[in-house]
Scaffold this motif. Structure first.
Motif, PDB file in Angstrom:
ATOM      1  N   ALA A   1      -5.096  -3.091  11.954  1.00  0.00           N
ATOM      2  CA  ALA A   1      -4.599  -1.742  12.228  1.00  0.00           C
ATOM      3  C   ALA A   1      -3.100  -1.761  12.503  1.00  0.00           C
ATOM      4  N   ALA A   2      -2.648  -2.766  13.241  1.00  0.00           N
ATOM      5  CA  ALA A   2      -1.211  -2.872  13.547  1.00  0.00           C
ATOM      6  C   ALA A   2      -0.392  -3.045  12.268  1.00  0.00           C
ATOM      7  N   GLN A   3      -0.920  -3.832  11.334  1.00  0.00           N
ATOM      8  CA  GLN A   3      -0.207  -4.017  10.057  1.00  0.00           C
ATOM      9  C   GLN A   3      -0.153  -2.716   9.266  1.00  0.00           C
ATOM     10  N   CYS A   4      -1.247  -1.959   9.305  1.00  0.00           N
ATOM     11  CA  CYS A   4      -1.251  -0.664   8.605  1.00  0.00           C
ATOM     12  C   CYS A   4      -0.238   0.290   9.239  1.00  0.00           C
ATOM     13  N   LEU A   5      -0.209   0.319  10.558  1.00  0.00           N
ATOM     14  CA  LEU A   5       0.707   1.236  11.248  1.00  0.00           C
ATOM     15  C   LEU A   5       2.163   0.830  11.063  1.00  0.00           C
ATOM     16  N   ALA A   6       2.416  -0.480  11.010  1.00  0.00           N
ATOM     17  CA  ALA A   6       3.796  -0.957  10.807  1.00  0.00           C
ATOM     18  C   ALA A   6       4.256  -0.702   9.377  1.00  0.00           C
ATOM     19  N   GLY A   7       3.309  -0.641   8.468  1.00  0.00           N
ATOM     20  CA  GLY A   7       3.633  -0.342   7.077  1.00  0.00           C
ATOM     21  C   GLY A   7       3.826  -1.581   6.230  1.00  0.00           C
TER      22      GLY A   7
ATOM     23  N   MET B   1       0.849  -1.201   0.000  1.00  0.00           N
ATOM     24  CA  MET B   1       0.000   0.000   0.000  1.00  0.00           C
ATOM     25  C   MET B   1       0.873   1.235   0.000  1.00  0.00           C
ATOM     26  N   SER B   2       0.314   2.319  -0.480  1.00  0.00           N
ATOM     27  CA  SER B   2       0.993   3.596  -0.306  1.00  0.00           C
ATOM     28  C   SER B   2       0.801   4.068   1.140  1.00  0.00           C
ATOM     29  N   ARG B   3       1.685   4.937   1.587  1.00  0.00           N
ATOM     30  CA  ARG B   3       1.659   5.374   2.983  1.00  0.00           C
ATOM     31  C   ARG B   3       0.349   6.060   3.350  1.00  0.00           C
ATOM     32  N   ASN B   4      -0.202   6.821   2.385  1.00  0.00           N
ATOM     33  CA  ASN B   4      -1.444   7.521   2.712  1.00  0.00           C
ATOM     34  C   ASN B   4      -2.617   6.550   2.876  1.00  0.00           C
ATOM     35  N   VAL B   5      -2.599   5.446   2.131  1.00  0.00           N
ATOM     36  CA  VAL B   5      -3.652   4.440   2.303  1.00  0.00           C
ATOM     37  C   VAL B   5      -3.491   3.751   3.658  1.00  0.00           C
ATOM     38  N   GLU B   6      -2.268   3.434   4.023  1.00  0.00           N
ATOM     39  CA  GLU B   6      -2.026   2.835   5.346  1.00  0.00           C
ATOM     40  C   GLU B   6      -2.540   3.754   6.456  1.00  0.00           C
ATOM     41  N   ALA B   7      -2.224   5.032   6.347  1.00  0.00           N
ATOM     42  CA  ALA B   7      -2.621   5.979   7.392  1.00  0.00           C
ATOM     43  C   ALA B   7      -4.137   6.136   7.445  1.00  0.00           C
ATOM     44  N   THR B   8      -4.761   6.217   6.289  1.00  0.00           N
ATOM     45  CA  THR B   8      -6.221   6.376   6.253  1.00  0.00           C
ATOM     46  C   THR B   8      -6.919   5.157   6.837  1.00  0.00           C
ATOM     47  N   LEU B   9      -6.466   3.967   6.419  1.00  0.00           N
ATOM     48  CA  LEU B   9      -7.087   2.754   6.954  1.00  0.00           C
ATOM     49  C   LEU B   9      -6.862   2.655   8.459  1.00  0.00           C
ATOM     50  N   ALA B  10      -5.654   2.960   8.921  1.00  0.00           N
ATOM     51  CA  ALA B  10      -5.370   2.876  10.361  1.00  0.00           C
ATOM     52  C   ALA B  10      -6.300   3.803  11.137  1.00  0.00           C
TER      53      ALA B  10
END
Lengths: 79, 158
Positions: B98-104, B25-34
């Motif tokens: 959420a943890a996976q999104c935050l870890a990247g 994912m791109s970083r902005n998608v990770e942040a939005t999902l988190a």
């Protein structure tokens, strides 16, 4: 004709969940085989609902809960 | 930096690899999902309704959106939700996602991980107001995109 299984779970069509996702969930949650899962999903899409019969209320409730906790719309009652 | 450099592309993909499903994912998608999943967890755990401008929703109304009446009567349906509250309100899958999104990303999911994602995104969609969950909405398209790519990656015959 009665299936002899007195409890019925109804999966309702919705305008948000995609067909491959619903079919995948029906299969992986252990209720139906691959082809039957796709057939059931398409039946729900075309007819607005598809039914699954269960032997006990507890089994039917468990199935409803597993569907709902993945964002699908399901209900139950006597067959 | 010119204007083009400032554009951040939204991106999510999932592909099959030997040990599971590779997610990028791109970083902005990770942040939005988190951020969105944090709202879901707060609701599941504490009945905190996400704030939306111009929209007032009670926790009971949101609960019935996520977990609609399963029986013909409201009383029986509420009883079912109470009996199965632990399972319906289980924050485990959303917490892991959420943890996976935050870890990247990238990261690899097994089938249980894919189930966590599909279920969490499914509930996330139902947490949104109706206009934001439809396939025609931006959020709705994203949720469908994510779920469908995951399903096709784990089961290309789906």
């Amino acid at each position: 004709m009665s299936s002899g299984r007195p409890w019925r779970v109804t999966l309702h069509d919705d305008d948000v969940n995609a067909v491959p996702v619903v079919a995948y969930l029906l299969r992986t949650l252990g209720r139906v085989e691959r082809e039957a899962a796709l057939d059931a999903t398409l039946a729900a899409h075309r007819q607005g609902r598809v039914d699954f019969d269960f032997a006990t209320c507890a089994e039917a409730e468990t199935w409803v809960v597993e569907l709902q906790r993945r964002g699908l719309r399901a209900s139950l009652g006597r067959a | 930096m010119d204007v083009q450099d400032a554009v951040v592309e939204d991106h999510f993909d999932a592909v099959r690899v030997p040990d599971g499903v590779l997610v990028r994912m791109s970083r902005n998608v990770e942040a939005t999902l988190a951020r969105q999943i944090a709202e879901l967890i707060r609701f599941l755990a504490e009945d905190v309704v996400p704030e939306r401008r111009g929209l007032r929703r009670t926790a009971a109304a949101v609960e019935r959106r996520l977990f609609p009446d399963a029986y013909r009567t409201r009383v029986d349906s509420a009883d079912l939700r109470a009996r199965h509250r632990d399972r319906l309100r289980d924050t485990g899958p959303a917490t892991r996602v959420a943890a996976q999104c935050l870890a990247g990303s990238p990261f690899v999911l097994d089938e249980n991980g894919v189930d966590d994602w599909i279920g969490t995104i499914g509930l996330l969609r139902m947490l949104r107001p109706p206009r934001e969950r439809r396939l025609s909405s931006v959020n709705g398209r994203w949720y469908t995109h994510i779920q469908t790519l995951l399903v096709l990656a784990v089961d290309p015959r789906a």
